[in-house]
Write a protein that holds these residues in place. Structure first.
Motif, mmCIF file in Angstrom:
data_model
loop_
_atom_site.group_PDB
_atom_site.id
_atom_site.type_symbol
_atom_site.label_atom_id
_atom_site.label_comp_id
_atom_site.label_asym_id
_atom_site.label_seq_id
_atom_site.Cartn_x
_atom_site.Cartn_y
_atom_site.Cartn_z
ATOM 1 N N PHE A 1 -30.560 -94.282 0.555
ATOM 2 C CA PHE A 1 -31.672 -93.570 -0.090
ATOM 3 C C PHE A 1 -31.600 -93.715 -1.614
ATOM 4 O O PHE A 1 -32.617 -93.953 -2.274
ATOM 5 N N GLY A 42 -39.959 -90.504 3.022
ATOM 6 C CA GLY A 42 -40.056 -89.041 2.921
ATOM 7 C C GLY A 42 -39.650 -88.616 1.534
ATOM 8 O O GLY A 42 -38.981 -87.603 1.344
ATOM 9 N N MET A 43 -40.058 -89.425 0.551
ATOM 10 C CA MET A 43 -39.546 -89.221 -0.805
ATOM 11 C C MET A 43 -40.384 -88.198 -1.574
ATOM 12 O O MET A 43 -41.599 -88.326 -1.677
ATOM 13 N N TYR A 92 -44.417 -85.387 -0.391
ATOM 14 C CA TYR A 92 -43.906 -86.744 -0.189
ATOM 15 C C TYR A 92 -44.947 -87.768 -0.644
ATOM 16 O O TYR A 92 -46.139 -87.625 -0.360
ATOM 17 N N GLN A 127 -37.260 -78.091 1.974
ATOM 18 C CA GLN A 127 -35.802 -78.176 2.102
ATOM 19 C C GLN A 127 -35.334 -77.004 2.947
ATOM 20 O O GLN A 127 -35.589 -75.843 2.609
HETATM 21 N N1 GLN Z 1 -37.401 -85.528 0.465
HETATM 22 C C1 GLN Z 1 -36.069 -85.745 0.041
HETATM 23 C C2 GLN Z 1 -36.038 -86.496 -1.263
HETATM 24 O O1 GLN Z 1 -36.967 -87.121 -1.632
HETATM 25 C C3 GLN Z 1 -35.227 -86.469 1.088
HETATM 26 C C4 GLN Z 1 -35.723 -87.836 1.468
HETATM 27 C C5 GLN Z 1 -34.782 -88.596 2.389
HETATM 28 O O2 GLN Z 1 -33.650 -88.222 2.616
HETATM 29 N N2 GLN Z 1 -35.237 -89.676 2.937
HETATM 30 O O3 GLN Z 1 -35.061 -86.486 -1.934
#
Ligand code: GLN
Length: 261
Positions: free
Chosen positions: A87, A105-106, A221, A127
């Motif tokens: 990540f 999912g950023m 996201y 979270q």
């Molecule tokens: N939404 C969280 C972030 O952007 C985690 C994303 C993930 O672990 N893929 O940091």
């Protein structure tokens, strides 16, 4: 990922082969008119241990992000290529033109906006805190106040916020969400802080765990794109807008996250 020809051209242009190979890549224009890392392709970076947004089904990476990115690529007339990486390597890879987009999912954060552009949001996240079913941690305040150790995924917002709130010494970092969960089930840590949908998937797969009712943070996201590639940003935003309006994104999300109740 660059073609041999474009590497040569880049080396000639920069006058330095070492620089050309070491990440000073320049995207190549293709017949769609969009500049991408590899002509005709949309190269997406993700971390495929984040169900239901991205995970492996056999050898294939599937999930909400994979399907939304596929729908975007189809609209742009590009072939989607998904690359699995850590990540915390995604933003760096987008900045150095190793990948066209990061879709993982950023969460959009002010700090990340210093390094990359984000598209319009396509989903919301929360979270969440996961603890063993019999844990004495009953809410977020108890977690923050005690001397509990919390596992997070490296470089995620869960990591950033927890480190801010409780300090390095109480945060245990893992590259994959699965490994953070393993640390919890093996009793190495007291809790895991991670996004709510992966949290639900991990709890469903690991009996004896539960998600606290109180959420830790709410987020949006989006996909990240190199700051120098505004054409691609605009094109992806346009595609996302159409996919929101025609119900495609809702349908993809509903396929992976059945409505509750
Ligand atoms: N939404 C969280 C972030 O952007 C985690 C994303 C993930 O672990 N893929 O940091």
């Amino acid at each position: 990922m660059k073609t041999f020809t474009s590497k040569i051209i880049s080396a000639v242009l920069t006058g330095a082969l070492a620089l050309g190979v070491a990440g000073c890549a320049q995207p190549a224009a293709n017949d769609t008119g969009l500049k991408t890392v590899e002509a005709g392709k949309l190269t997406m970076a993700t971390n495929a241990f984040f169900p239901p947004y991205e995970y492996y089904e056999g050898d294939e990476i599937v999930g909400i992000d994979a399907e939304i990115a596929q729908a975007v690529a189809d609209k742009l007339g590009l072939e989607l290529v998904i690359e699995d990486t850590e990540f915390d390597a995604i933003i760096v890879g987008v900045q150095s033109n190793k990948y066209d987009i990061g879709c993982a999912g950023m969460t959009i954060t002010e700090e990340r906006l210093q390094s990359v552009n984000f598209t319009t949001p396509y989903a919301t996240g929360i979270q969440s805190v996961i603890v063993p079913e019999d844990s004495e941690i009953t809410d977020v305040d108890t977690l923050l106040a005690g001397d509990y150790i919390v596992a997070v995924q490296t470089g995620t917002t869960g990591d950033i916020y927890m480190t801010d709130d409780i300090g390095e010494a109480r945060v245990d970092r893992y590259q994959k969400g699965n490994d953070a969960i393993l640390a919890l089930t093996s009793g190495k840590v007291d809790a895991v802080v991670i996004d709510n949908e992966p949290a639900k998937a991990f709890v469903a797969a690991n009996p004896g765990l539960k998600i606290l009712d109180t959420a830790y943070a709410e987020e949006e996201y989006a996909m990240c794109i190199n700051k120098d590639n505004e054409e691609l940003l605009n094109a992806v935003n346009q595609a996302l807008d159409e996919l929101k309006k025609d119900g495609t994104i809702d349908a993809i999300v509903a396929k992976y996250i059945p409505a509750e109740g």
